[in-house]
Design a protein around this motif. Structure first.
Motif, PDB file in Angstrom:
ATOM      1  N   CYS A 196       0.753  -1.281  -0.033  1.00  0.00           N
ATOM      2  CA  CYS A 196      -0.039   0.024  -0.060  1.00  0.00           C
ATOM      3  C   CYS A 196       0.785   1.099   0.139  1.00  0.00           C
ATOM      4  O   CYS A 196       1.595   1.553   1.192  1.00  0.00           O
ATOM      5  N   ASP A 223       1.146   4.712   0.352  1.00  0.00           N
ATOM      6  CA  ASP A 223       0.291   6.043   0.485  1.00  0.00           C
ATOM      7  C   ASP A 223       1.122   7.255   0.318  1.00  0.00           C
ATOM      8  O   ASP A 223       2.204   7.426   0.673  1.00  0.00           O
ATOM      9  N   SER A 234      -7.423   7.770   4.948  1.00  0.00           N
ATOM     10  CA  SER A 234      -6.645   6.718   4.298  1.00  0.00           C
ATOM     11  C   SER A 234      -5.823   5.887   5.548  1.00  0.00           C
ATOM     12  O   SER A 234      -5.408   4.694   5.285  1.00  0.00           O
ATOM     13  N   PRO A 235      -4.691   6.799   6.104  1.00  0.00           N
ATOM     14  CA  PRO A 235      -3.890   6.273   6.869  1.00  0.00           C
ATOM     15  C   PRO A 235      -4.228   5.119   7.979  1.00  0.00           C
ATOM     16  O   PRO A 235      -3.828   4.098   8.174  1.00  0.00           O
ATOM     17  N   LEU A 251      -5.626   2.029   6.398  1.00  0.00           N
ATOM     18  CA  LEU A 251      -4.652   1.069   6.054  1.00  0.00           C
ATOM     19  C   LEU A 251      -4.077   0.436   7.476  1.00  0.00           C
ATOM     20  O   LEU A 251      -3.936  -0.869   7.433  1.00  0.00           O
ATOM     21  N   GLN A 252      -4.001   1.105   8.583  1.00  0.00           N
ATOM     22  CA  GLN A 252      -3.460   0.434   9.709  1.00  0.00           C
ATOM     23  C   GLN A 252      -4.567  -0.343  10.269  1.00  0.00           C
ATOM     24  O   GLN A 252      -4.079  -1.576  10.785  1.00  0.00           O
ATOM     25  N   ALA A 256      -4.076  -3.561   7.872  1.00  0.00           N
ATOM     26  CA  ALA A 256      -2.842  -4.316   8.230  1.00  0.00           C
ATOM     27  C   ALA A 256      -2.919  -5.311   9.366  1.00  0.00           C
ATOM     28  O   ALA A 256      -2.290  -6.167   9.473  1.00  0.00           O
ATOM     29  N   ILE A 276      -0.343  -7.419   4.254  1.00  0.00           N
ATOM     30  CA  ILE A 276      -0.282  -6.056   3.853  1.00  0.00           C
ATOM     31  C   ILE A 276       1.017  -5.329   4.288  1.00  0.00           C
ATOM     32  O   ILE A 276       1.123  -5.505   5.807  1.00  0.00           O
ATOM     33  N   ARG A 277       1.756  -4.404   3.463  1.00  0.00           N
ATOM     34  CA  ARG A 277       2.652  -3.615   3.890  1.00  0.00           C
ATOM     35  C   ARG A 277       2.367  -2.098   3.588  1.00  0.00           C
ATOM     36  O   ARG A 277       2.232  -1.936   2.523  1.00  0.00           O
ATOM     37  N   ILE A 278       2.643  -1.174   4.522  1.00  0.00           N
ATOM     38  CA  ILE A 278       2.341   0.166   4.239  1.00  0.00           C
ATOM     39  C   ILE A 278       3.570   0.755   4.114  1.00  0.00           C
ATOM     40  O   ILE A 278       4.405   0.613   4.910  1.00  0.00           O
ATOM     41  N   ASN A 309       5.050   4.392   3.441  1.00  0.00           N
ATOM     42  CA  ASN A 309       4.685   6.008   3.458  1.00  0.00           C
ATOM     43  C   ASN A 309       5.684   6.650   2.599  1.00  0.00           C
ATOM     44  O   ASN A 309       6.702   6.351   2.550  1.00  0.00           O
ATOM     45  N   SER A 349      -6.769   2.828  -6.173  1.00  0.00           N
ATOM     46  CA  SER A 349      -7.182   2.530  -4.911  1.00  0.00           C
ATOM     47  C   SER A 349      -8.723   2.848  -5.158  1.00  0.00           C
ATOM     48  O   SER A 349      -9.484   2.642  -4.145  1.00  0.00           O
TER      49      SER A 349
END
Length: 446
Positions: free
Chosen positions: A46, A48, A55-56, A59-60, A63, A69-71, A73, A100
């Motif tokens: 992901c 971002d 959105s953050p 995502l958290q 995840a 899932i890997r975020i 940034n 997205s």
């Protein structure tokens, strides 16, 4: 979801790169479509781009539920940069890119990877379904990207550039990561999120040793996001700069094949036409002036490759006077607007129906088929298709039975009847009324 999917998969077969920037409205549905894939050996990157909405947090939350899932940034909002960074960090043998506000069909990655196991192509892709929402109803229609003979077999772009064109969309498939790295194929990292995929699509097409196109819609492409870069008129010159980037890449790589260059000029002027159609006022004027400058610069090259043929629309952009080009663009806009308004009248009428309302489509011609396709997300609502042609009775169209109007009314007296005919709609309306169908049960798409 199995317990093991809550942990990171250390050797994923496919890395899904999701590009994100202020995507809270659509992000959950997008992520669900990837997490629920029937093919599970994936990682989800992901990317971002400095989102300032929710959105953050979304995502958290996701995840925490799925270790795949890997975020990542990155405040750089360039779409091309996010894709390039995603490819660099991907651990899968193949990579895909998902925007997205879009989605995957549940079986997309499984079907694509079946081809990988059999043929090991540099890329494999499918077709896509355009979709949009109106008052709780979802409508759609499929775009088939290739000629029929180019589907469902291994093809060789690099060996036969005169036979195969350029892939129109890149997000409908998966690409072998080592192929992208070996050929040094990267997206142009121009500012913003507009048009950087053009050069990527072109280069992957002409440099692939092998590819495969599935005649199956796998990707769900949203057409009603007002925040899409396709609706941003302020980025008028970006498409011209993207084509300049592509031509510089072709020169840098020493590519001189005349079929490749013919395709580059063909795409350039078709892109000018497509973008000029959707612009107004100063934005249109700015791009039109750039188009005229490019046309003057390209005249000799366009003559050189003219023997291969450009097609009507591209030829008009290359050969007609500036005034005539503007007239043709205005004609295109008017025709497109009339078709869009007619379609909106239909879908708005359908969207007023209650959930689960029985629907009968009256007319098995082109319009009837289009309505059946538009209702692809609500197939249970369409009970049958009625038609006056006795040769069609008791046959199927798109999985739907065709009946005589009399039999349809007998079986579904309380259904809503959508009359799908441009020439005989009034007559068909009266025919239904004579059989007891009320005015309130009728929708006409003339």
């Amino acid at each position: 979801m199995g317990e093991r999917l809550k942990e990171m998969i250390h050797d994923p077969e496919i890395s899904v790169i999701i590009t994100i920037h202020n995507a809270e409205k659509y992000l959950r549905e997008c992520l669900d479509s990837v997490m629920n894939q029937t093919f599970e050996e994936i990682e989800i990157l992901c990317m971002d781009g400095g989102s300032t909405d929710d959105s953050p947090e979304i995502l958290q939350d996701y995840a925490a539920k799925d270790g795949r899932i890997r975020i990542i940034n990155d405040d750089n909002t360039s779409y091309g940069h996010k894709v390039n960074e995603g490819i660099a960090q991907a651990r899968g043998e193949y990579v895909s890119v998902l925007e997205s506000d879009d989605m995957y069909e549940p079986f997309m990655l499984e079907r694509l990877y079946e081809i990988v196991r059999r043929h090991h192509p540099d890329f494999v892709n499918g077709d896509y379904t355009n979709f949009f929402d109106v008052d709780g109803w979802r409508f759609g229609y499929v775009t088939h990207m290739y000629a029929e003979e180019n589907y469902n077999s291994l093809i060789h772009y690099r060996e036969e550039p005169e036979r195969f064109g350029v892939i129109p969309r890149f997000w409908t498939g998966i690409f072998r990561k080592d192929f992208l790295l070996e050929q040094d194929i990267r997206m142009n990292e121009s500012p913003g999120a507009s048009y950087q995929d053009m050069s990527f699509r072109f280069l992957t097409s002409i440099l692939a040793a092998s590819a495969y196109h599935l005649n199956l819609p796998l990707y769900l492409y949203r057409t009603d996001n007002p925040g899409s870069s396709m609706h941003d008129s302020t980025k008028t010159i970006v498409i011209a700069e993207e084509h300049e980037f592509l031509q510089n890449e072709l020169r840098r790589r020493g590519i001189t094949n005349e079929h490749v260059w013919h395709n580059a000029y063909l795409w350039k002027y078709m892109d000018f036409r497509g973008n000029l159609r959707h612009l107004k006022g100063e934005y249109r004027q700015e791009l039109f002036e750039r188009y005229l400058q490019e046309l003057e610069k390209d005249r000799e090259a366009l003559k050189k490759y003219a023997k291969q043929g450009y097609g009507q629309f591209a030829r008009e952009m290359m050969e007609e006077s500036p005034q005539r080009v503007l007239e043709l663009l205005d004609r295109d806009v008017l025709q497109e607007q009339e078709g869009r308004e007619s379609l909106y009248r239909l879908v708005n009428a359908v969207a007023k129906l209650s959930s689960g309302q029985e629907i009968v489509i009256f007319g098995a011609g082109q319009r009837g088929r289009r309505i059946l396709e538009l209702l692809c997300f609500e197939p249970q609502c369409v009970r049958c298709i009625a038609d006056n042609d006795g040769k069609l009775w008791d046959t199927d169209l798109g999985g739907c039975r065709i009946l005589s109007p009399e039999r349809a009314v007998e079986k579904y007296p309380d259904a809503v009847y959508i009359v799908a005919n441009g020439l005989h709609a009034q007559e068909m309306e009266q025919q239904l009324k004579s059989m007891g169908i009320r005015e309130s049960q009728l929708i006409l798409w003339e």
